[in-house]
Design a protein around this motif. Structure first.
Motif, PDB file in Angstrom:
ATOM      1  N   ALA A  44       0.837  -1.199   0.000  1.00 47.68           N
ATOM      2  CA  ALA A  44       0.000   0.000   0.000  1.00 47.68           C
ATOM      3  C   ALA A  44       0.872   1.248   0.000  1.00 47.68           C
ATOM      4  O   ALA A  44       0.591   2.221  -0.712  1.00 47.68           O
ATOM      5  N   LEU A  45       1.953   1.226   0.794  1.00 47.62           N
ATOM      6  CA  LEU A  45       2.860   2.370   0.843  1.00 47.62           C
ATOM      7  C   LEU A  45       3.517   2.602  -0.518  1.00 47.62           C
ATOM      8  O   LEU A  45       3.603   3.739  -0.996  1.00 47.62           O
ATOM      9  N   ILE A  46       3.959   1.523  -1.160  1.00 46.76           N
ATOM     10  CA  ILE A  46       4.595   1.647  -2.480  1.00 46.76           C
ATOM     11  C   ILE A  46       3.600   2.203  -3.499  1.00 46.76           C
ATOM     12  O   ILE A  46       3.920   3.107  -4.286  1.00 46.76           O
ATOM     13  N   THR A  47       2.373   1.663  -3.474  1.00 48.65           N
ATOM     14  CA  THR A  47       1.370   2.085  -4.455  1.00 48.65           C
ATOM     15  C   THR A  47       0.978   3.541  -4.269  1.00 48.65           C
ATOM     16  O   THR A  47       0.900   4.311  -5.251  1.00 48.65           O
ATOM     17  N   VAL A  48       0.754   3.940  -3.024  1.00 51.74           N
ATOM     18  CA  VAL A  48       0.370   5.331  -2.770  1.00 51.74           C
ATOM     19  C   VAL A  48       1.501   6.277  -3.171  1.00 51.74           C
ATOM     20  O   VAL A  48       1.268   7.357  -3.730  1.00 51.74           O
ATOM     21  N   SER A  49       2.742   5.865  -2.912  1.00 51.65           N
ATOM     22  CA  SER A  49       3.888   6.690  -3.302  1.00 51.65           C
ATOM     23  C   SER A  49       3.954   6.846  -4.818  1.00 51.65           C
ATOM     24  O   SER A  49       4.235   7.936  -5.338  1.00 51.65           O
ATOM     25  N   ARG A  50       3.689   5.752  -5.543  1.00 52.02           N
ATOM     26  CA  ARG A  50       3.681   5.821  -7.005  1.00 52.02           C
ATOM     27  C   ARG A  50       2.577   6.757  -7.504  1.00 52.02           C
ATOM     28  O   ARG A  50       2.794   7.579  -8.399  1.00 52.02           O
ATOM     29  N   ILE A  51       1.390   6.584  -6.913  1.00 51.84           N
ATOM     30  CA  ILE A  51       0.268   7.434  -7.321  1.00 51.84           C
ATOM     31  C   ILE A  51       0.617   8.903  -7.104  1.00 51.84           C
ATOM     32  O   ILE A  51       0.376   9.755  -7.967  1.00 51.84           O
ATOM     33  N   LYS A  52       1.193   9.208  -5.954  1.00 47.89           N
ATOM     34  CA  LYS A  52       1.559  10.596  -5.633  1.00 47.89           C
ATOM     35  C   LYS A  52       2.539  11.146  -6.662  1.00 47.89           C
ATOM     36  O   LYS A  52       2.381  12.277  -7.163  1.00 47.89           O
ATOM     37  N   ARG A  53       3.559  10.387  -7.019  1.00 47.10           N
ATOM     38  CA  ARG A  53       4.553  10.859  -7.978  1.00 47.10           C
ATOM     39  C   ARG A  53       3.947  11.055  -9.368  1.00 47.10           C
ATOM     40  O   ARG A  53       4.254  12.025 -10.067  1.00 47.10           O
ATOM     41  N   LEU A  54       3.093  10.114  -9.762  1.00 48.86           N
ATOM     42  CA  LEU A  54       2.459  10.223 -11.078  1.00 48.86           C
ATOM     43  C   LEU A  54       1.456  11.375 -11.128  1.00 48.86           C
ATOM     44  O   LEU A  54       1.318  12.058 -12.155  1.00 48.86           O
ATOM     45  N   ARG A  55       0.762  11.605 -10.011  1.00 41.42           N
ATOM     46  CA  ARG A  55      -0.156  12.734  -9.947  1.00 41.42           C
ATOM     47  C   ARG A  55       0.607  14.060 -10.057  1.00 41.42           C
ATOM     48  O   ARG A  55       0.144  15.010 -10.691  1.00 41.42           O
ATOM     49  N   ASP A  56       1.787  14.098  -9.442  1.00 41.99           N
ATOM     50  CA  ASP A  56       2.607  15.308  -9.510  1.00 41.99           C
ATOM     51  C   ASP A  56       3.035  15.608 -10.945  1.00 41.99           C
ATOM     52  O   ASP A  56       3.274  16.779 -11.293  1.00 41.99           O
ATOM     53  N   LEU A  57       3.121  14.573 -11.786  1.00 38.80           N
ATOM     54  CA  LEU A  57       3.449  14.784 -13.197  1.00 38.80           C
ATOM     55  C   LEU A  57       2.252  15.331 -13.982  1.00 38.80           C
ATOM     56  O   LEU A  57       2.419  15.849 -15.092  1.00 38.80           O
TER      57      LEU A  57
END
Length: 252
Positions: A44-57
């Protein structure tokens, strides 16, 4: 195992965002621990971190969903799509900024362009009350929405009013007289006096109104009636009296 607050902090996002990602199905609903709190694991931590980075793009949640799926879409394809979308946005923004610059340079009203907008500006420059100007603009907007085919006749009517210094002064007297009716009783003789003066000063009004086509009463008529009901009683009586006299009817 992490609480939702710890997960959000480590991933650099908010608790609200984590809950939204869960509701959108981007991360699984976590199990509850022995104390009844939801407990998030490593994935869950990995997925949320990925989502956050992709959203920032700038990627949308739907695009991110495709990247996180069982058959993930290539990130380069998603970024190319995003780049194309941003390029289109840049074009729209450039066109909007150009239009804004044109409007600021010309003082044109984007809601009421052309001669009708110019008429409103002239009334404002002559010191007509702001409330009355707002009513006039709202009436023009209502005509634009409900009866665009009559805008030509309306423009002709205002062009007649501004046909010279004498007629311009007549229009200003009308506007100020109409404004003063707001404090008059419905049966005030000022109503008839203002109507008679307007028709006497502008004989072409009768001819212009008689050229207008009369259609079946429908929802648009009800909308105009609703708009007129926002005026004071003496002002409403003036509007209806003008319509009756211009087409040769007797006032009831």
């Amino acid at each position: 195992m992490l609480t939702i607050g710890e997960l959000a902090r480590l991933a650099g996002t908010t608790v609200r965002a984590v809950r939204h990602y869960t509701a959108e199905g981007l991360i699984d609903e976590p199990p509850r621990n022995s104390s009844g709190y939801r407990s998030y694991g490593t994935m869950a931590l990995i997925t949320v971190s990925r989502i956050k980075r992709l959203r920032d793009l700038g990627l949308s949640l739907d695009q991110i969903r495709e990247l996180l799926g069982e058959k993930p879409r290539a990130l380069d394809d998603a970024l190319s799509t995003l780049d194309n979308e941003l390029a289109e946005q840049e074009k729209r923004i450039a066109a909007q900024r150009k239009r804004i610059a044109e409007l600021r340079a010309s003082a044109e009203d984007p809601e009421i362009p052309g001669e009708l907008g110019e008429m409103l500006r002239r009334l404002e420059a002559e010191g007509v009350d702001g409330k009355l100007l707002r009513w006039e603009k709202e009436a023009l907007l209502l005509v634009t929405i409900t009866s665009p085919e009559s805008l030509g006749q309306l423009t002709e009517a205002y062009r007649t009013f501004w046909g010279g210094p004498v007629r311009s002064e007549s229009l200003l007297r009308l506007m100020r007289g109409f404004q003063e009716l707001a404090s008059e009783p419905e049966d005030s003789p000022e109503v008839e006096r203002l109507a008679e003066n307007l028709l006497a000063d502008n004989p072409n009004i009768t001819a212009m109104m008689q050229r207008q086509e009369v259609g079946d009463v429908g929802p648009m008529d009800a909308m105009f009636t609703d708009f007129i009901d926002s005026f004071a009683p003496a002002q409403r009586r003036f509007i209806y009296l003008m319509a009756e006299r211009a087409v040769g009817k007797e006032s009831s």
